[in-house]
Write a protein that holds these residues in place. Structure first.
Motif, PDB file in Angstrom:
ATOM      1  N   ASN A  52       0.883  -1.164   0.000  1.00 18.07           N
ATOM      2  CA  ASN A  52       0.000   0.000   0.000  1.00 18.07           C
ATOM      3  C   ASN A  52       0.908   1.197   0.000  1.00 18.07           C
ATOM      4  O   ASN A  52       1.394   1.585   1.040  1.00 18.07           O
ATOM      5  N   TRP A  53       1.146   1.841  -1.133  1.00 15.35           N
ATOM      6  CA  TRP A  53       2.133   2.923  -1.141  1.00 15.35           C
ATOM      7  C   TRP A  53       1.545   4.154  -0.487  1.00 15.35           C
ATOM      8  O   TRP A  53       1.224   5.109  -1.124  1.00 15.35           O
ATOM      9  N   VAL A  54       1.428   4.022   0.774  1.00 22.79           N
ATOM     10  CA  VAL A  54       0.973   5.142   1.545  1.00 22.79           C
ATOM     11  C   VAL A  54       2.192   5.774   2.155  1.00 22.79           C
ATOM     12  O   VAL A  54       3.070   5.074   2.562  1.00 22.79           O
ATOM     13  N   GLY A 111     -13.119  11.133  15.010  1.00 18.46           N
ATOM     14  CA  GLY A 111     -12.409  10.083  15.739  1.00 18.46           C
ATOM     15  C   GLY A 111     -10.922  10.345  15.829  1.00 18.46           C
ATOM     16  O   GLY A 111     -10.115   9.414  15.807  1.00 18.46           O
ATOM     17  N   PHE A 112     -10.543  11.611  15.988  1.00 22.39           N
ATOM     18  CA  PHE A 112      -9.140  12.001  15.867  1.00 22.39           C
ATOM     19  C   PHE A 112      -8.240  11.288  16.877  1.00 22.39           C
ATOM     20  O   PHE A 112      -7.181  10.769  16.527  1.00 22.39           O
ATOM     21  N   VAL A 113      -8.640  11.256  18.146  1.00 20.57           N
ATOM     22  CA  VAL A 113      -7.790  10.633  19.164  1.00 20.57           C
ATOM     23  C   VAL A 113      -7.593   9.154  18.858  1.00 20.57           C
ATOM     24  O   VAL A 113      -6.471   8.631  18.922  1.00 20.57           O
ATOM     25  N   ARG A 114      -8.661   8.467  18.524  1.00 26.73           N
ATOM     26  CA  ARG A 114      -8.540   7.042  18.201  1.00 26.73           C
ATOM     27  C   ARG A 114      -7.661   6.829  16.978  1.00 26.73           C
ATOM     28  O   ARG A 114      -6.892   5.857  16.905  1.00 26.73           O
ATOM     29  N   ARG A 115      -7.760   7.707  15.992  1.00 25.84           N
ATOM     30  CA  ARG A 115      -6.927   7.591  14.794  1.00 25.84           C
ATOM     31  C   ARG A 115      -5.442   7.740  15.135  1.00 25.84           C
ATOM     32  O   ARG A 115      -4.599   7.010  14.622  1.00 25.84           O
ATOM     33  N   VAL A 116      -5.141   8.710  15.978  1.00 23.29           N
ATOM     34  CA  VAL A 116      -3.747   8.924  16.370  1.00 23.29           C
ATOM     35  C   VAL A 116      -3.190   7.687  17.068  1.00 23.29           C
ATOM     36  O   VAL A 116      -2.118   7.191  16.739  1.00 23.29           O
ATOM     37  N   VAL A 117      -3.928   7.180  18.032  1.00 19.81           N
ATOM     38  CA  VAL A 117      -3.457   6.043  18.811  1.00 19.81           C
ATOM     39  C   VAL A 117      -3.263   4.817  17.914  1.00 19.81           C
ATOM     40  O   VAL A 117      -2.233   4.131  17.980  1.00 19.81           O
ATOM     41  N   ALA A 118      -4.241   4.529  17.069  1.00 12.40           N
ATOM     42  CA  ALA A 118      -4.122   3.364  16.186  1.00 12.40           C
ATOM     43  C   ALA A 118      -2.960   3.512  15.216  1.00 12.40           C
ATOM     44  O   ALA A 118      -2.218   2.558  14.966  1.00 12.40           O
ATOM     45  N   THR A 119      -2.760   4.718  14.677  1.00 17.25           N
ATOM     46  CA  THR A 119      -1.691   4.924  13.700  1.00 17.25           C
ATOM     47  C   THR A 119      -0.320   4.858  14.362  1.00 17.25           C
ATOM     48  O   THR A 119       0.607   4.246  13.831  1.00 17.25           O
ATOM     49  N   ALA A 130       3.614  -4.022  10.325  1.00 19.29           N
ATOM     50  CA  ALA A 130       3.735  -4.182   8.878  1.00 19.29           C
ATOM     51  C   ALA A 130       2.786  -3.273   8.117  1.00 19.29           C
ATOM     52  O   ALA A 130       3.078  -2.877   6.987  1.00 19.29           O
ATOM     53  N   GLN A 131       1.648  -2.930   8.695  1.00 24.61           N
ATOM     54  CA  GLN A 131       0.641  -2.137   7.998  1.00 24.61           C
ATOM     55  C   GLN A 131       0.160  -0.979   8.869  1.00 24.61           C
ATOM     56  O   GLN A 131       0.063  -1.115  10.087  1.00 24.61           O
ATOM     57  N   ALA A 132      -0.150   0.124   8.212  1.00 27.98           N
ATOM     58  CA  ALA A 132      -0.803   1.262   8.864  1.00 27.98           C
ATOM     59  C   ALA A 132      -1.990   1.637   7.989  1.00 27.98           C
ATOM     60  O   ALA A 132      -1.896   2.513   7.128  1.00 27.98           O
ATOM     61  N   PRO A 133      -3.138   0.970   8.148  1.00 27.35           N
ATOM     62  CA  PRO A 133      -4.272   1.149   7.243  1.00 27.35           C
ATOM     63  C   PRO A 133      -4.712   2.606   7.122  1.00 27.35           C
ATOM     64  O   PRO A 133      -4.819   3.326   8.112  1.00 27.35           O
ATOM     65  N   SER A 134      -4.982   3.016   5.903  1.00 26.40           N
ATOM     66  CA  SER A 134      -5.299   4.424   5.641  1.00 26.40           C
ATOM     67  C   SER A 134      -6.592   4.860   6.308  1.00 26.40           C
ATOM     68  O   SER A 134      -6.755   6.038   6.613  1.00 26.40           O
ATOM     69  N   ARG A 135      -7.521   3.948   6.548  1.00 22.41           N
ATOM     70  CA  ARG A 135      -8.790   4.360   7.166  1.00 22.41           C
ATOM     71  C   ARG A 135      -8.593   4.851   8.594  1.00 22.41           C
ATOM     72  O   ARG A 135      -9.492   5.459   9.180  1.00 22.41           O
ATOM     73  N   MET A 136      -7.425   4.582   9.187  1.00 19.46           N
ATOM     74  CA  MET A 136      -7.156   4.990  10.560  1.00 19.46           C
ATOM     75  C   MET A 136      -6.316   6.261  10.652  1.00 19.46           C
ATOM     76  O   MET A 136      -6.089   6.764  11.750  1.00 19.46           O
ATOM     77  N   TRP A 137      -5.812   6.768   9.536  1.00 22.93           N
ATOM     78  CA  TRP A 137      -4.923   7.929   9.599  1.00 22.93           C
ATOM     79  C   TRP A 137      -5.587   9.132  10.263  1.00 22.93           C
ATOM     80  O   TRP A 137      -6.751   9.431  10.007  1.00 22.93           O
ATOM     81  N   PRO A 138      -4.818   9.899  11.067  1.00 21.29           N
ATOM     82  CA  PRO A 138      -5.356  11.133  11.629  1.00 21.29           C
ATOM     83  C   PRO A 138      -5.101  12.344  10.741  1.00 21.29           C
ATOM     84  O   PRO A 138      -5.434  13.461  11.117  1.00 21.29           O
ATOM     85  N   VAL A 139      -4.485  12.141   9.596  1.00 21.41           N
ATOM     86  CA  VAL A 139      -4.233  13.241   8.673  1.00 21.41           C
ATOM     87  C   VAL A 139      -4.808  12.914   7.310  1.00 21.41           C
ATOM     88  O   VAL A 139      -5.050  11.762   6.976  1.00 21.41           O
ATOM     89  N   GLN A 140      -5.014  13.937   6.517  1.00 21.07           N
ATOM     90  CA  GLN A 140      -5.554  13.764   5.174  1.00 21.07           C
ATOM     91  C   GLN A 140      -4.479  13.202   4.245  1.00 21.07           C
ATOM     92  O   GLN A 140      -3.320  13.593   4.344  1.00 21.07           O
ATOM     93  N   PRO A 141      -4.851  12.284   3.343  1.00 20.03           N
ATOM     94  CA  PRO A 141      -3.874  11.799   2.375  1.00 20.03           C
ATOM     95  C   PRO A 141      -3.422  12.931   1.459  1.00 20.03           C
ATOM     96  O   PRO A 141      -4.186  13.851   1.158  1.00 20.03           O
ATOM     97  N   MET A 142      -2.170  12.875   1.038  1.00 17.18           N
ATOM     98  CA  MET A 142      -1.672  13.860   0.085  1.00 17.18           C
ATOM     99  C   MET A 142      -2.339  13.654  -1.270  1.00 17.18           C
ATOM    100  O   MET A 142      -2.647  12.530  -1.654  1.00 17.18           O
TER     101      MET A 142
END
Length: 297
Positions: free
Chosen positions: A20-22, A118-126, A133-145
């Protein structure tokens, strides 16, 4: 929080990402808990000119960071600042957290760079997943570029990460470098009970989130720093369904690089100059949140 909602933020399985080229940068933690954290982007492949000689990769992958032990907090946050006395519940915390971040960073910056639901939860999960091995994009606390990942190489030439990719990170690195870290970390401490609750709901009821944050920061600082173009390849697809997004299937040719954690891959993909900028931010953040070392000085 209902079990179904909590499950969405649990750690990704411990397996190699199918590329996942994130990508992301280095401070969603500092902006996140009052300490913003990282930069992600979606990739894509646009073949360009043949690439120069490929850089050598490290011989041995860096081991993922261990989970903090359960003997008690090693890096207590109350050494930084007391928690706010009347915090909202985690489920109702978004408005309060976003208002405080807007005071710290500016409302326009918050709207441009952060995912507010869900910002706090996103930060903690990320943060937890950056060492996996993975950092799923649905959990990101920032917007994708908005820009996509690009490669060089045509015909029989090796496919390598394009040198032009580095420019995609400049805006978010500049944003992170402008975050007032002392104020951001103080805000993180004020809001810390929310981050701790979110971490426990991930499945770590006897562990301390700030210890995990310090361990992940240490892990990221061990990311290799290869020089020169890095070879990549498309993973094969064995389905008859047309693949309309081939750019998400790139992985490193060298198995040592491909076996890195998601967070270390992010740093490597940024290019040497950006990786150095990102690691400088990580070191500055670590100095402030690693309270066990501060106490010994």
């Amino acid at each position: 929080m209902p079990d179904q909602e909590a499950a969405e933020f649990r750690p990704a399985p411990e397996r190699t990402s199918p590329a996942n080229w994130v990508a992301a940068g280095v401070l969603a933690c500092a902006v996140a808990a009052g300490a913003a954290w990282w930069y992600w982007l979606r990739p894509a492949a646009f073949p360009a000119a043949p690439s120069p000689p490929v850089a050598a990769a490290p011989q041995t992958p860096v081991a993922p960071p261990p989970l903090p032990d359960t003997s008690g907090p090693q890096n207590p946050v109350d050494a930084l600042a007391p928690a706010d006395a009347a915090l909202p519940t985690l489920a109702e915390s978004d408005a309060r957290v976003m208002a405080l971040l807007a005071e710290l960073l500016g409302r326009d910056k918050v709207a441009s760079f952060l995912a507010t639901e869900g910002f706090v939860r996103r930060v903690v999960a990320t943060v937890d997943n950056l060492g996996r091995a993975q950092a799923p994009s649905r959990m990101w606390p920032v917007q994708p570029m908005p820009q996509r990942f690009t490669v060089d190489g045509e015909g029989n030439a090796p496919t390598t990460v394009a040198a032009t990719n580095a420019a995609r990170y400049n805006a978010v690195l500049t944003f992170a470098e402008a975050v007032p870290l002392d104020a951001a970390v103080a805000l993180y401490a004020r809001l810390y009970p929310l981050f701790q609750q979110a971490y426990e709901e991930l499945g770590y009821p006897k562990r301390y989130f700030n210890d995990r944050l310090v361990a992940v920061l240490d892990h990221l600082l061990l990311a290799p720093e290869p020089q020169g173009p890095l070879r990549v390849k498309l993973t094969p697809v064995t389905t008859e369904v047309p693949n309309l997004r081939p750019w998400v299937r790139y992985e490193f040719v060298d198995p040592a690089l491909e076996s890195l954690s998601s967070g270390q891959k992010v740093l490597v993909r940024m290019g040497p100059a950006n990786e150095a900028r990102a690691k400088a931010l990580i070191r500055d953040l670590r100095k402030r949140v690693a309270t066990s070392e501060v106490a010994r000085k």
